[in-house]
Design an enzyme around this catalytic site. Sequence first.
Site, PDB file in Angstrom:
ATOM      1  N   GLU A  70      43.597   4.685  17.010  1.00 48.03           N
ATOM      2  CA  GLU A  70      42.186   4.351  17.280  1.00 48.03           C
ATOM      3  C   GLU A  70      41.484   3.906  15.996  1.00 48.03           C
ATOM      4  O   GLU A  70      40.671   2.988  16.014  1.00 48.03           O
ATOM      5  CB  GLU A  70      41.487   5.567  17.911  1.00 48.03           C
ATOM      6  CG  GLU A  70      40.094   5.295  18.415  1.00 48.03           C
ATOM      7  CD  GLU A  70      39.996   4.199  19.477  1.00 48.03           C
ATOM      8  OE1 GLU A  70      40.674   4.327  20.498  1.00 48.03           O
ATOM      9  OE2 GLU A  70      39.259   3.235  19.265  1.00 48.03           O
ATOM     10  N   GLU A  77      38.991  -4.366  14.733  1.00 51.15           N
ATOM     11  CA  GLU A  77      37.780  -4.875  15.413  1.00 51.15           C
ATOM     12  C   GLU A  77      36.672  -5.162  14.396  1.00 51.15           C
ATOM     13  O   GLU A  77      36.029  -6.211  14.453  1.00 51.15           O
ATOM     14  CB  GLU A  77      37.272  -3.845  16.421  1.00 51.15           C
ATOM     15  CG  GLU A  77      38.016  -3.856  17.740  1.00 51.15           C
ATOM     16  CD  GLU A  77      37.565  -2.734  18.668  1.00 51.15           C
ATOM     17  OE1 GLU A  77      38.227  -2.569  19.696  1.00 51.15           O
ATOM     18  OE2 GLU A  77      36.579  -2.027  18.353  1.00 51.15           O
TER      19      GLU A  77
HETATM   20  N1  LIG Z   1      35.508 -12.727  19.026  1.00 51.07           N
HETATM   21  C1  LIG Z   1      36.102 -12.575  20.213  1.00 51.07           C
HETATM   22  N2  LIG Z   1      36.745 -13.606  20.795  1.00 51.07           N
HETATM   23  C2  LIG Z   1      37.336 -13.471  21.992  1.00 51.07           C
HETATM   24  N3  LIG Z   1      37.379 -12.317  22.702  1.00 51.07           N
HETATM   25  C3  LIG Z   1      36.775 -11.238  22.162  1.00 51.07           C
HETATM   26  C4  LIG Z   1      36.098 -11.310  20.915  1.00 51.07           C
HETATM   27  N4  LIG Z   1      35.569 -10.098  20.635  1.00 51.07           N
HETATM   28  C5  LIG Z   1      35.922  -9.309  21.661  1.00 51.07           C
HETATM   29  N5  LIG Z   1      36.653  -9.976  22.577  1.00 51.07           N
HETATM   30  C6  LIG Z   1      37.223  -9.414  23.840  1.00 51.07           C
HETATM   31  O1  LIG Z   1      36.437  -8.309  24.242  1.00 51.07           O
HETATM   32  C7  LIG Z   1      37.225  -7.100  24.183  1.00 51.07           C
HETATM   33  C8  LIG Z   1      36.356  -5.954  23.660  1.00 51.07           C
HETATM   34  O2  LIG Z   1      36.006  -6.248  22.340  1.00 51.07           O
HETATM   35  P1  LIG Z   1      35.022  -5.333  21.485  1.00 51.07           P
HETATM   36  O3  LIG Z   1      34.942  -5.871  20.100  1.00 51.07           O
HETATM   37  O4  LIG Z   1      33.737  -5.202  22.257  1.00 51.07           O
HETATM   38  O5  LIG Z   1      35.803  -4.007  21.445  1.00 51.07           O
HETATM   39  P2  LIG Z   1      35.396  -2.602  22.039  1.00 51.07           P
HETATM   40  O6  LIG Z   1      34.741  -2.758  23.373  1.00 51.07           O
HETATM   41  O7  LIG Z   1      34.692  -1.881  20.957  1.00 51.07           O
HETATM   42  O8  LIG Z   1      36.900  -2.125  22.258  1.00 51.07           O
HETATM   43  P3  LIG Z   1      37.472  -0.669  22.150  1.00 51.07           P
HETATM   44  O9  LIG Z   1      37.102  -0.033  23.453  1.00 51.07           O
HETATM   45  O10 LIG Z   1      38.965  -0.870  21.988  1.00 51.07           O
HETATM   46  O11 LIG Z   1      36.849  -0.036  20.933  1.00 51.07           O
HETATM   47  C9  LIG Z   1      38.411  -7.438  23.275  1.00 51.07           C
HETATM   48  O12 LIG Z   1      39.539  -6.615  23.548  1.00 51.07           O
HETATM   49  C10 LIG Z   1      38.638  -8.902  23.601  1.00 51.07           C
HETATM   50  O13 LIG Z   1      39.380  -9.057  24.797  1.00 51.07           O
END
Ligand SMILES: Nc1ncnc2c1ncn2[C@@H]1O[C@H](COP(=O)(O)OP(=O)(O)OP(=O)(O)O)[C@@H](O)[C@H]1O
Length: 127
Positions: A70, A77
């Site tokens: 994680e 991220e």
């Molecule tokens: N810059 C980007 N370009 C394309 N797709 C994206 C981008 N950023 C996020 N995504 C998509 O949205 C999803 C969620 O991204 P985000 O950065 O919001 O992570 P998160 O919701 O914090 O994820 P986690 O639950 O793993 O912490 C990613 O797995 C991806 O599929």
Amino acid sequence: MRSDYSENKKNRVGLRYAINGLKYAFKNEINIRIHFLIALLVLIAGFVLTISVLEWVLLLLMIGFVITAELLNTAVETMLDYLAPQWHPMAGSIKDLTAGAVLVTSIVAFIIGLIIFLPKIVELVFN
Ligand SMILES: Nc1ncnc2c1ncn2[C@@H]1O[C@H](COP(=O)(O)OP(=O)(O)OP(=O)(O)O)[C@@H](O)[C@H]1O
């Protein structure tokens, strides 16, 4: 001639920066808080249900794996949001891959938890 960065590097206390990383993840990532909460509950269950040394080793290993996965997921991220904030399928796939790593470790941890705790819970309930 030494730069400010190398001077700073020489004097730094590495552990403090690592703890800052944990604090950042804890503050910004709800999943990390959920993983720590589950880990705490699992540790309490381990004490209450008096698991063996080998079971403790397995539990601690899995807790370490899940939280490390994680943290790495959060690092990737954060890095992508900083370096490549624009929407791109490749950025999405990279984030999906590290999220997949967390999912795999979490599923394995869940199965190991079931193998360890389920027989003890069944015994407790039916005896
Ligand atoms: N810059 C980007 N370009 C394309 N797709 C994206 C981008 N950023 C996020 N995504 C998509 O949205 C999803 C969620 O991204 P985000 O950065 O919001 O992570 P998160 O919701 O914090 O994820 P986690 O639950 O793993 O912490 C990613 O797995 C991806 O599929």
